[in-house]
Design a protein around this motif. Sequence first.
Motif, PDB file in Angstrom:
ATOM      1  N   ALA A 180      21.120 -13.688  14.325  1.00  0.00           N
ATOM      2  CA  ALA A 180      19.748 -13.416  13.865  1.00  0.00           C
ATOM      3  C   ALA A 180      19.546 -13.957  12.451  1.00  0.00           C
ATOM      4  N   ALA A 181      20.572 -13.820  11.604  1.00  0.00           N
ATOM      5  CA  ALA A 181      20.474 -14.313  10.228  1.00  0.00           C
ATOM      6  C   ALA A 181      20.284 -15.825  10.199  1.00  0.00           C
ATOM      7  N   LYS A 182      21.030 -16.527  11.046  1.00  0.00           N
ATOM      8  CA  LYS A 182      20.923 -17.988  11.095  1.00  0.00           C
ATOM      9  C   LYS A 182      19.550 -18.430  11.598  1.00  0.00           C
ATOM     10  N   VAL A 183      19.032 -17.703  12.599  1.00  0.00           N
ATOM     11  CA  VAL A 183      17.711 -18.039  13.144  1.00  0.00           C
ATOM     12  C   VAL A 183      16.634 -17.798  12.100  1.00  0.00           C
ATOM     13  N   LEU A 184      16.691 -16.666  11.412  1.00  0.00           N
ATOM     14  CA  LEU A 184      15.707 -16.363  10.371  1.00  0.00           C
ATOM     15  C   LEU A 184      15.679 -17.438   9.285  1.00  0.00           C
ATOM     16  N   ALA A 185      16.863 -17.941   8.943  1.00  0.00           N
ATOM     17  CA  ALA A 185      16.950 -18.969   7.903  1.00  0.00           C
ATOM     18  C   ALA A 185      16.290 -20.268   8.332  1.00  0.00           C
ATOM     19  N   GLU A 186      16.151 -20.475   9.657  1.00  0.00           N
ATOM     20  CA  GLU A 186      15.543 -21.701  10.176  1.00  0.00           C
ATOM     21  C   GLU A 186      14.037 -21.575  10.361  1.00  0.00           C
ATOM     22  N   LEU A 187      13.518 -20.344  10.335  1.00  0.00           N
ATOM     23  CA  LEU A 187      12.081 -20.131  10.539  1.00  0.00           C
ATOM     24  C   LEU A 187      11.307 -20.419   9.254  1.00  0.00           C
ATOM     25  N   PRO A 188      10.007 -20.778   9.358  1.00  0.00           N
ATOM     26  CA  PRO A 188       9.180 -20.939   8.154  1.00  0.00           C
ATOM     27  C   PRO A 188       9.235 -19.663   7.308  1.00  0.00           C
ATOM     28  N   GLU A 189       9.275 -19.813   5.996  1.00  0.00           N
ATOM     29  CA  GLU A 189       9.548 -18.678   5.100  1.00  0.00           C
ATOM     30  C   GLU A 189       8.580 -17.514   5.283  1.00  0.00           C
ATOM     31  N   ASP A 190       7.279 -17.789   5.283  1.00  0.00           N
ATOM     32  CA  ASP A 190       6.294 -16.709   5.425  1.00  0.00           C
ATOM     33  C   ASP A 190       6.406 -16.031   6.784  1.00  0.00           C
ATOM     34  N   PHE A 191       6.602 -16.841   7.818  1.00  0.00           N
ATOM     35  CA  PHE A 191       6.723 -16.304   9.176  1.00  0.00           C
ATOM     36  C   PHE A 191       7.979 -15.439   9.286  1.00  0.00           C
ATOM     37  N   ALA A 192       9.069 -15.892   8.703  1.00  0.00           N
ATOM     38  CA  ALA A 192      10.318 -15.134   8.734  1.00  0.00           C
ATOM     39  C   ALA A 192      10.159 -13.795   8.016  1.00  0.00           C
ATOM     40  N   ALA A 193       9.458 -13.815   6.871  1.00  0.00           N
ATOM     41  CA  ALA A 193       9.243 -12.582   6.111  1.00  0.00           C
ATOM     42  C   ALA A 193       8.434 -11.577   6.928  1.00  0.00           C
ATOM     43  N   GLU A 194       7.425 -12.069   7.671  1.00  0.00           N
ATOM     44  CA  GLU A 194       6.622 -11.198   8.526  1.00  0.00           C
ATOM     45  C   GLU A 194       7.482 -10.601   9.638  1.00  0.00           C
ATOM     46  N   CYS A 195       8.376 -11.410  10.198  1.00  0.00           N
ATOM     47  CA  CYS A 195       9.266 -10.921  11.257  1.00  0.00           C
ATOM     48  C   CYS A 195      10.199  -9.833  10.724  1.00  0.00           C
ATOM     49  N   VAL A 196      10.695 -10.028   9.503  1.00  0.00           N
ATOM     50  CA  VAL A 196      11.559  -9.024   8.884  1.00  0.00           C
ATOM     51  C   VAL A 196      10.804  -7.713   8.708  1.00  0.00           C
ATOM     52  N   GLN A 197       9.534  -7.800   8.253  1.00  0.00           N
ATOM     53  CA  GLN A 197       8.703  -6.607   8.091  1.00  0.00           C
ATOM     54  C   GLN A 197       8.541  -5.879   9.419  1.00  0.00           C
ATOM     55  N   ARG A 198       8.307  -6.639  10.498  1.00  0.00           N
ATOM     56  CA  ARG A 198       8.137  -6.030  11.829  1.00  0.00           C
ATOM     57  C   ARG A 198       9.444  -5.358  12.284  1.00  0.00           C
ATOM     58  N   MET A 199      10.575  -5.984  11.965  1.00  0.00           N
ATOM     59  CA  MET A 199      11.865  -5.398  12.352  1.00  0.00           C
ATOM     60  C   MET A 199      12.119  -4.087  11.612  1.00  0.00           C
ATOM     61  N   LEU A 200      11.724  -4.033  10.325  1.00  0.00           N
ATOM     62  CA  LEU A 200      11.918  -2.823   9.526  1.00  0.00           C
ATOM     63  C   LEU A 200      11.085  -1.656  10.050  1.00  0.00           C
ATOM     64  N   ALA A 201       9.896  -1.970  10.573  1.00  0.00           N
ATOM     65  CA  ALA A 201       8.981  -0.928  11.042  1.00  0.00           C
ATOM     66  C   ALA A 201       9.034  -0.727  12.550  1.00  0.00           C
ATOM     67  N   MET A 202      10.027  -1.325  13.197  1.00  0.00           N
ATOM     68  CA  MET A 202      10.044  -1.327  14.660  1.00  0.00           C
ATOM     69  C   MET A 202      10.334   0.049  15.258  1.00  0.00           C
ATOM     70  N   GLU A 203       9.519   0.400  16.237  1.00  0.00           N
ATOM     71  CA  GLU A 203       9.725   1.609  17.029  1.00  0.00           C
ATOM     72  C   GLU A 203      10.536   1.225  18.269  1.00  0.00           C
ATOM     73  N   PRO A 204      11.125   2.198  18.973  1.00  0.00           N
ATOM     74  CA  PRO A 204      11.809   1.872  20.230  1.00  0.00           C
ATOM     75  C   PRO A 204      10.872   1.109  21.173  1.00  0.00           C
ATOM     76  N   VAL A 205      11.346   0.011  21.728  1.00  0.00           N
ATOM     77  CA  VAL A 205      10.513  -0.850  22.568  1.00  0.00           C
ATOM     78  C   VAL A 205      10.462  -0.312  23.990  1.00  0.00           C
ATOM     79  N   GLN A 206       9.250  -0.217  24.530  1.00  0.00           N
ATOM     80  CA  GLN A 206       9.090   0.254  25.906  1.00  0.00           C
ATOM     81  C   GLN A 206       9.796  -0.694  26.868  1.00  0.00           C
ATOM     82  N   ARG A 207      10.375  -0.106  27.912  1.00  0.00           N
ATOM     83  CA  ARG A 207      11.157  -0.884  28.874  1.00  0.00           C
ATOM     84  C   ARG A 207      10.304  -1.987  29.507  1.00  0.00           C
ATOM     85  N   GLU A 208       9.026  -1.687  29.804  1.00  0.00           N
ATOM     86  CA  GLU A 208       8.164  -2.676  30.449  1.00  0.00           C
ATOM     87  C   GLU A 208       7.960  -3.897  29.545  1.00  0.00           C
ATOM     88  N   ILE A 209       7.787  -3.637  28.245  1.00  0.00           N
ATOM     89  CA  ILE A 209       7.572  -4.743  27.304  1.00  0.00           C
ATOM     90  C   ILE A 209       8.841  -5.580  27.173  1.00  0.00           C
TER      91      ILE A 209
END
Length: 354
Positions: free
Chosen positions: A162-191
């Motif tokens: 995951a660290a290697k992938v994040l480093a390859e993503l555009p900086e702003d987009f990667a930062a947004e993904c990190v924010q979503r990961m920090l606030a992530m709730e348990p993911v529903q099985r269907e999703i």
Amino acid sequence: MNAVAKPAATEVAKPAATEGKPDISRYTGAEKAAIILMCLGETAKPLWEMLDEEEIKEVSQAMSSLGLVPAATVETLVIEFVTKMSGSGALMGSYEQTQRMLQAFLPKEKVETLMEEIRGPAGRNIWDKLANVNETVLASYLKNEYPQTVAVVLAKVRPEHAAKVLAELPEDFAAECVQRMLAMEPVQREILEKIELTLRTEFMSNLARTSKRDSHEMMAEIFNNFDRATEGRFIGALEERNREAADRIRALMFVFEDLNKLDAGGVQTLLRSVDKSDLAIALKGASDALRTLFFSNMSERGGKILKEEMAGMGPVRLKDVDAAQTRMVALAKDLAARGEIVLSDGKAEDELIY
């Protein structure tokens, strides 16, 4: 059937534990099922139809990587068919045989999808497979997805990947993904199942179709094994038809003069490993710069002996020089593959910092 299939060596059979009955415990459930189904051939169609998609995939993966299965092991696994099997001997599981067998009872499109997944990255499930996908390739796909989707994917793969992938993503987009990961709730099985299905059908399937070896890289390796005259003839002919392709092949080729890019430690390692007669003949046809590099990394006495040997040879046939240089290049590549030397391609990331 629920055990993880372990790839077997293509040509080497798994040894028996004792001189008597073969040790079939070394095979997983999927591998045992694959052997039995191969013995049954097309008569196994009713059994295949009873398996779900994941089971078919697992058994097919095991079948395609079985390699040689000794006849004694086959007879132990399917003792009720020993009379039938003793006449046919050992079995060889292969990608091609697996594909032919599946085509006997599954639709062509389904077989192609299964075989593409087998040929693609290894792994028991989609997340295991993603862990074996190059981070640049995975990031290139994920950057077009919603940040929340990317967050779910990165939360499911290994942290180092995951660290290697994040480093390859555009900086702003990667930062947004990190924010979503920090606030992530348990993911529903269907999703989660929907994301898995999308990854499998859109990404992994397409990856298996497009991740074929670059044809220019393949041709560069072939050209590396030509003698100088043949290489020049083919490169010249290709330049007349497709200069761009010729330039790409030439750039991918590693030739004898590229040994000039070795550092002192690499040259010394190569000198310790190379056949001394090959070294003398190869350097007869080398540039002054490359000769200087090799002599400067030898002892004074060793350099003197080599120079005397080269002088005593007199004229050497070009084909003999080419052959010796080709063997030295092959040796250098082998040493590089073992991590004993570094073959630089001239990229900045290959430069050494002291």
